[in-house]
Design a protein around this motif. Structure first.
Motif, PDB file in Angstrom:
ATOM      1  N   GLN A   4       0.846  -1.210   0.000  1.00  0.00           N
ATOM      2  CA  GLN A   4       0.000   0.000   0.000  1.00  0.00           C
ATOM      3  C   GLN A   4       0.874   1.250   0.000  1.00  0.00           C
ATOM      4  OE1 GLN A   4      -3.572   0.413   0.501  1.00  0.00           O
ATOM      5  NE2 GLN A   4      -3.681  -1.731  -0.144  1.00  0.00           N
ATOM      6  N   ALA A   5       0.579   2.198  -0.900  1.00  0.00           N
ATOM      7  CA  ALA A   5       1.354   3.439  -0.937  1.00  0.00           C
ATOM      8  C   ALA A   5       1.129   4.242   0.349  1.00  0.00           C
ATOM      9  CB  ALA A   5       0.951   4.263  -2.142  1.00  0.00           C
ATOM     10  N   MET A   6       2.225   4.698   0.955  1.00  0.00           N
ATOM     11  CA  MET A   6       2.112   5.535   2.151  1.00  0.00           C
ATOM     12  C   MET A   6       1.882   6.985   1.744  1.00  0.00           C
ATOM     13  SD  MET A   6       5.259   4.273   4.582  1.00  0.00           S
ATOM     14  CE  MET A   6       5.009   5.538   5.828  1.00  0.00           C
ATOM     15  N   ASN A   7       1.181   7.709   2.596  1.00  0.00           N
ATOM     16  CA  ASN A   7       1.036   9.148   2.395  1.00  0.00           C
ATOM     17  C   ASN A   7       1.974   9.868   3.351  1.00  0.00           C
ATOM     18  OD1 ASN A   7      -0.681  10.103   0.388  1.00  0.00           O
ATOM     19  ND2 ASN A   7      -2.463   9.288   1.487  1.00  0.00           N
ATOM     20  N   LEU A   8       2.985  10.505   2.794  1.00  0.00           N
ATOM     21  CA  LEU A   8       3.948  11.179   3.661  1.00  0.00           C
ATOM     22  C   LEU A   8       3.601  12.655   3.757  1.00  0.00           C
ATOM     23  CD1 LEU A   8       7.171   9.499   2.294  1.00  0.00           C
ATOM     24  CD2 LEU A   8       6.020   8.986   4.441  1.00  0.00           C
ATOM     25  N   ALA A   9       3.625  13.178   4.990  1.00  0.00           N
ATOM     26  CA  ALA A   9       3.296  14.582   5.194  1.00  0.00           C
ATOM     27  C   ALA A   9       4.371  15.479   4.576  1.00  0.00           C
ATOM     28  CB  ALA A   9       3.154  14.866   6.680  1.00  0.00           C
ATOM     29  N   GLN A  10       5.619  15.027   4.639  1.00  0.00           N
ATOM     30  CA  GLN A  10       6.742  15.842   4.190  1.00  0.00           C
ATOM     31  C   GLN A  10       7.660  14.964   3.385  1.00  0.00           C
ATOM     32  OE1 GLN A  10       9.001  17.610   7.401  1.00  0.00           O
ATOM     33  NE2 GLN A  10       9.231  19.397   6.106  1.00  0.00           N
ATOM     34  N   SER A  11       8.344  15.527   2.381  1.00  0.00           N
ATOM     35  CA  SER A  11       9.214  14.635   1.622  1.00  0.00           C
ATOM     36  C   SER A  11      10.658  14.705   2.082  1.00  0.00           C
ATOM     37  CB  SER A  11       9.110  14.926   0.135  1.00  0.00           C
ATOM     38  OG  SER A  11       9.697  16.158  -0.146  1.00  0.00           O
ATOM     39  N   GLY A  12      11.076  15.828   2.647  1.00  0.00           N
ATOM     40  CA  GLY A  12      12.465  15.888   3.098  1.00  0.00           C
ATOM     41  C   GLY A  12      12.865  17.294   3.452  1.00  0.00           C
ATOM     42  N   TRP A  13      14.122  17.430   3.727  1.00  0.00           N
ATOM     43  CA  TRP A  13      14.654  18.690   4.190  1.00  0.00           C
ATOM     44  C   TRP A  13      14.874  19.647   3.029  1.00  0.00           C
ATOM     45  CZ3 TRP A  13      15.635  21.721   8.162  1.00  0.00           C
ATOM     46  CH2 TRP A  13      16.583  22.721   8.012  1.00  0.00           C
ATOM     47  N   THR A  14      14.347  20.865   3.139  1.00  0.00           N
ATOM     48  CA  THR A  14      14.738  21.930   2.222  1.00  0.00           C
ATOM     49  C   THR A  14      14.974  23.170   3.046  1.00  0.00           C
ATOM     50  OG1 THR A  14      12.521  22.783   1.831  1.00  0.00           O
ATOM     51  CG2 THR A  14      13.280  21.052   0.335  1.00  0.00           C
ATOM     52  N   HIS A  15      15.836  24.062   2.545  1.00  0.00           N
ATOM     53  CA  HIS A  15      16.191  25.238   3.338  1.00  0.00           C
ATOM     54  C   HIS A  15      15.150  26.342   3.283  1.00  0.00           C
ATOM     55  CE1 HIS A  15      20.138  24.764   5.159  1.00  0.00           C
ATOM     56  NE2 HIS A  15      20.375  23.909   4.192  1.00  0.00           N
ATOM     57  N   PHE A  16      14.441  26.442   2.146  1.00  0.00           N
ATOM     58  CA  PHE A  16      13.559  27.607   1.995  1.00  0.00           C
ATOM     59  C   PHE A  16      12.111  27.191   1.751  1.00  0.00           C
ATOM     60  CE2 PHE A  16      17.800  28.822   0.585  1.00  0.00           C
ATOM     61  CZ  PHE A  16      18.061  29.796   1.515  1.00  0.00           C
TER      62      PHE A  16
END
Ligand code: ADP
Ligand code: MG
Length: 338
Positions: free
Chosen positions: A326-338
């Motif tokens: 089952q595909a997960m729903n991620l709230a955030q994909s990763g670190w970005t600075h801006f």
């Protein structure tokens, strides 16, 4: 006794007393090192030059009370990881420091001791830099140069549909170590805290692995995980115009990370997927390469496991993380600075 600051030493004191001594006596390929307007380096005719740089800012990348000895090592390690991801051999580096007047001499000496330890460990030579005053925060920039056979650099853009994705080491330790330190994720045992924090403070660049894979011409694409698995895999997908599927069940986790996820459940899993600063290598290999890949990982002594595969992009490239299919729903994909 009032502790001496860098202001007492002065710019040239800092350079001559603290950083010039780090320079190896006979750095390979170093015609001119620290002390002139530029370093002069000999690049063999048969090699391409790799160049990378990373900056660490006090308050953003590290806390004001961070151990300077570890910081010195990390400043180099994050750059070494970039050269590893290209499959190259790291050789020379420049170190640029912006520090406020209040910075103590002992902070600078400890920082330099960390830089020296990492540079000796990985046989890279300090050949120059810049030392300036900053208004408030410490800013550390390392530029690292490396060598690789002509046109052998392993890019992000070569992943092909059907390729298998392989990941070195373990995932999420660093993010858990940081989250614990920030008081956002209580970790049960002192041993786990110490293991996870160390993975955050002192990444281990996978240079030997990157070079061995490159030498065998096995990887279609490679990236090092600095922004988090999801974001960095997305970089491969965008550059290669493909999509990717990762199976959570296949992901390599340390015992400490497993205990954190047992305790904290899906929010911890999500952090492991998106947290960043793993500094592990993520490769795309042709399906037939698995056996040879396993042999190399074994020789190098780094674990390398299959975590998913490259699929055709229907429109925009996407990264799917699936759990029990089952595909997960991620709230955030990763670190970005801006
Ligand atoms: P310039 O003014 O010509 O740019 P600088 O006076 O800034 O040169 O630096 C003198 C020498 O010291 C140069 O060779 C430079 O690369 C080196 N250097 C300056 N800061 C550092 C540092 N933090 N670590 C290593 N070398 C440094
Ligand atoms: Mg000059």
């Amino acid at each position: 006794m009032v502790e001496k600051s860098v202001a007492n030493l002065g710019e040239f004191g800092v350079i001559h007393d603290i950083f010039a001594p780090i320079q190896p006596k006979n750095g390979e390929g170093v015609q001119l090192g620290i002390g002139d307007d530029a370093a002069a380096l000999s690049v063999p005719r048969t090699q391409d030059l790799l160049a990378t740089t990373d900056t660490m800012v006090e308050g953003i990348h590290f806390n004001s009370d961070a151990d300077p000895y570890l910081l010195g090592q990390k400043a180099l390690a994050v750059n070494l990881s970039d050269i590893a991801a290209m499959g190259g051999m790291p050789r020379w580096f420049l170190l640029s420091l912006a520090v406020p007047n209040r910075t103590s001499q002992s902070w600078m000496e400890e920082f330099a001791r960390g830089v020296k330890a990492a540079s000796e460990n990985h046989q890279v030579a300090l050949v120059g830099g810049d030392t300036v005053r900053s208004n408030a925060k410490i800013v550390i920039t390392v530029q690292l140069l490396g060598l690789i056979g002509q046109q052998r650099a392993v890019a992000r853009s070569g992943a092909q549909v059907g390729d298998k994705l392989f990941l070195s080491g373990t995932l999420g330790d660093s993010a858990f170590g940081l989250a614990h330190m920030l008081g956002k994720l209580p970790v049960g045992s002192a041993d786990d805290v110490s293991f996870l924090s160390r993975r955050h403070d002192l990444p281990e660049p996978r240079i030997t692995l990157g070079m061995a894979i490159q030498d065998a011409a096995l990887a279609h694409a490679c990236i090092d995980l600095s922004d988090g698995l999801v974001a960095d895999l997305n970089h491969i997908c965008e550059a290669s115009k493909v999509s990717a599927v990762v199976d959570v069940e296949k992901l390599p986790f340390s015992d400490s990370a497993k205990r954190v996820m047992d305790q904290h459940g899906s929010s911890a899993l999500e952090l492991a997927l998106t947290g960043g600063e793993d500094y592990e290598l993520l490769f795309a290999f042709a399906p037939g390469a698995a056996e040879e890949v396993a042999k190399i990982a074994d020789q190098v002594g780094v674990s390398l496991v299959e975590i998913g595969e490259i699929t055709k992009a229907e429109g925009k490239p996407t990264v799917t993380i699936q759990q029990q299919g089952q595909a997960m729903n991620l709230a955030q994909s990763g670190w970005t600075h801006f």
